[in-house]
Design a protein around this motif. Sequence first.
Motif, mmCIF file in Angstrom:
data_model
loop_
_atom_site.group_PDB
_atom_site.id
_atom_site.type_symbol
_atom_site.label_atom_id
_atom_site.label_comp_id
_atom_site.label_asym_id
_atom_site.label_seq_id
_atom_site.Cartn_x
_atom_site.Cartn_y
_atom_site.Cartn_z
ATOM 1 N N ASN A 1 20.810 -23.569 -51.298
ATOM 2 C CA ASN A 1 20.784 -22.284 -51.993
ATOM 3 C C ASN A 1 20.157 -22.456 -53.383
ATOM 4 O O ASN A 1 20.722 -23.120 -54.254
ATOM 5 C CB ASN A 1 22.204 -21.741 -52.128
ATOM 6 C CG ASN A 1 22.245 -20.321 -52.656
ATOM 7 O OD1 ASN A 1 21.297 -19.838 -53.282
ATOM 8 N ND2 ASN A 1 23.351 -19.638 -52.415
ATOM 9 N N ARG B 1 16.785 -18.711 -50.110
ATOM 10 C CA ARG B 1 16.970 -17.719 -51.168
ATOM 11 C C ARG B 1 17.691 -16.538 -50.533
ATOM 12 O O ARG B 1 17.136 -15.838 -49.694
ATOM 13 C CB ARG B 1 15.641 -17.276 -51.766
ATOM 14 C CG ARG B 1 15.809 -16.193 -52.838
ATOM 15 C CD ARG B 1 14.479 -15.744 -53.403
ATOM 16 N NE ARG B 1 13.924 -16.720 -54.311
ATOM 17 C CZ ARG B 1 12.656 -17.113 -54.316
ATOM 18 N NH1 ARG B 1 11.824 -16.633 -53.407
ATOM 19 N NH2 ARG B 1 12.222 -17.988 -55.190
ATOM 20 N N GLY B 2 18.948 -16.372 -50.915
ATOM 21 C CA GLY B 2 19.755 -15.348 -50.272
ATOM 22 C C GLY B 2 20.092 -15.762 -48.847
ATOM 23 O O GLY B 2 20.249 -16.941 -48.533
ATOM 24 N N SER C 1 14.077 -23.550 -62.029
ATOM 25 C CA SER C 1 14.609 -22.316 -61.473
ATOM 26 C C SER C 1 13.549 -21.589 -60.656
ATOM 27 O O SER C 1 12.375 -21.577 -61.024
ATOM 28 C CB SER C 1 15.097 -21.398 -62.598
ATOM 29 O OG SER C 1 15.416 -20.113 -62.096
ATOM 30 N N ARG C 2 13.975 -20.977 -59.565
ATOM 31 C CA ARG C 2 13.067 -20.131 -58.780
ATOM 32 C C ARG C 2 13.328 -18.650 -59.040
ATOM 33 O O ARG C 2 13.212 -17.815 -58.146
ATOM 34 C CB ARG C 2 13.181 -20.470 -57.298
ATOM 35 C CG ARG C 2 12.566 -21.808 -56.946
ATOM 36 C CD ARG C 2 12.343 -21.982 -55.463
ATOM 37 N NE ARG C 2 11.789 -23.299 -55.164
ATOM 38 C CZ ARG C 2 10.484 -23.580 -55.106
ATOM 39 N NH1 ARG C 2 9.604 -22.619 -55.319
ATOM 40 N NH2 ARG C 2 10.072 -24.801 -54.835
ATOM 41 N N GLY C 3 13.695 -18.335 -60.282
ATOM 42 C CA GLY C 3 13.721 -16.934 -60.677
ATOM 43 C C GLY C 3 15.033 -16.379 -61.155
ATOM 44 O O GLY C 3 15.052 -15.312 -61.761
ATOM 45 N N ASN C 4 16.140 -17.068 -60.948
ATOM 46 C CA ASN C 4 17.415 -16.485 -61.361
ATOM 47 C C ASN C 4 18.050 -17.225 -62.525
ATOM 48 O O ASN C 4 19.166 -16.914 -62.932
ATOM 49 C CB ASN C 4 18.401 -16.484 -60.182
ATOM 50 C CG ASN C 4 18.869 -17.891 -59.833
ATOM 51 O OD1 ASN C 4 18.105 -18.843 -60.012
ATOM 52 N ND2 ASN C 4 20.086 -18.018 -59.351
ATOM 53 N N GLY C 5 17.339 -18.231 -63.076
ATOM 54 C CA GLY C 5 17.846 -18.979 -64.216
ATOM 55 C C GLY C 5 18.557 -20.261 -63.864
ATOM 56 O O GLY C 5 18.667 -21.166 -64.693
ATOM 57 N N ALA C 6 19.085 -20.366 -62.647
ATOM 58 C CA ALA C 6 19.789 -21.586 -62.238
ATOM 59 C C ALA C 6 18.785 -22.671 -61.887
ATOM 60 O O ALA C 6 17.796 -22.425 -61.186
ATOM 61 C CB ALA C 6 20.676 -21.300 -61.033
ATOM 62 N N ASN D 1 19.978 -20.484 -55.727
ATOM 63 C CA ASN D 1 20.710 -19.787 -56.781
ATOM 64 C C ASN D 1 21.899 -20.590 -57.313
ATOM 65 O O ASN D 1 22.606 -20.133 -58.204
ATOM 66 C CB ASN D 1 21.201 -18.436 -56.259
ATOM 67 C CG ASN D 1 20.053 -17.494 -55.943
ATOM 68 O OD1 ASN D 1 19.061 -17.455 -56.661
ATOM 69 N ND2 ASN D 1 20.190 -16.743 -54.863
ATOM 70 N N SER E 1 16.366 -25.949 -57.853
ATOM 71 C CA SER E 1 15.279 -26.345 -56.965
ATOM 72 C C SER E 1 14.518 -27.523 -57.547
ATOM 73 O O SER E 1 14.493 -27.740 -58.767
ATOM 74 C CB SER E 1 14.307 -25.173 -56.760
ATOM 75 O OG SER E 1 13.248 -25.528 -55.892
#
Length: 375
Positions: free
Chosen positions: A185, A261-262, A241-246, A187, A249
């Motif tokens: 995941n 992702r999701g 991060s791949r876009g959510n700040g976490a 995220n 990856s």
Amino acid sequence: MAQVFKLVFVALLIAQSQASILRSIFADDSCQGRCNVTGTVPGAPCQCNTACVRYDDCCPDYYSLCLGQTGSCVGRCDQSGTVPGTCQCNKPCVDFGDCCPDYSDVCQPTDGVSDRELEDLGEELLGLDTESNAASYIQLDLQGKTSSGSSQDVAPLPLMTVASAAYTRPTIQKLLALHDIYDANVNIGEAYSAAEEAKINDFLDAIFATPIMQRAQDFLASKNLPNGRSNFYELWFGLFSRGNGALGSCGLEHVLMAELRGTDNVLGFHNWVFYALEEAASRVNYRGWMETVDLGSKGSIIEHNFVWQNTNKPVSSMFVGTSPELELALYTVCFYARSGAKCGVKLNGQVVKIQTYTSGSRGQFVGTAYPDLSG
């Protein structure tokens, strides 16, 4: 004053007459008989003088008729726009596949690494893939061919039958130890523990000792491109991060394992070792293939469709049977030599395109890397 107007009017008539004569003598869209005509022919859709290169209004046959060049980038590097009727010499031509044959050699778009050098290196690296190559232990059952992006109505049998000896190959053993480091995941943020860092260093020790990685690193150094173990670590193991700040990856997880992702988006998944183990554990359902490339005794490449953890990935691709060091060497060289573009390497006599993309604020991480068989 009237006399001045008369003179100006006569001059304009003469100029228009000359232009009309030129247009009547010469074909508007050709340089036949017009090479290096002084000045611009007013009203003509294209020109045939040296200035036309700068102003991007040369006729389609200017280079062949006036400069004696057929399909060449000499004098045309980074020319803006598209020149109708001929091959191109600007950066977009790499993506559109319409570059002139000598684009890389003449224009040197990427640190002087030519297409021919990349092709030759690919063949050389494939030839060195012996110690950890596992192709002889794998049996593929391709079954039905499916159209790109669609699933077959009936789930076929498993794609791979892999003998246990395949997983005993030196660098494959080290790769297996990395499988439990990551959470799929993206995220969920991650951080390496001391024990995980030790596993990563064991893997790096193993692949950097191989002739394949040593040759790839020497090639990068010879072209003044980033190289060395610390750079390789950041490139493949650096967390982003791949876009959510976490920081959930990294390049290695994405390419040699897989990410989610999701609940409905499979990311990466371009390595046969991970695929075979997931398939054996009944977490992957093979749904058919689109394209394949035969690598002879070294293995193959497949573009296929599958479902992983109940999530469909319509199109994916991976090397099959090759060693981790071969895949990482090819991807790393292409990342620096043709970042964001299709990178042609010759493998078993065939040119295969490798696609890479960057991630990170400085483009310092591998966002993804995979063999592109889409044509």
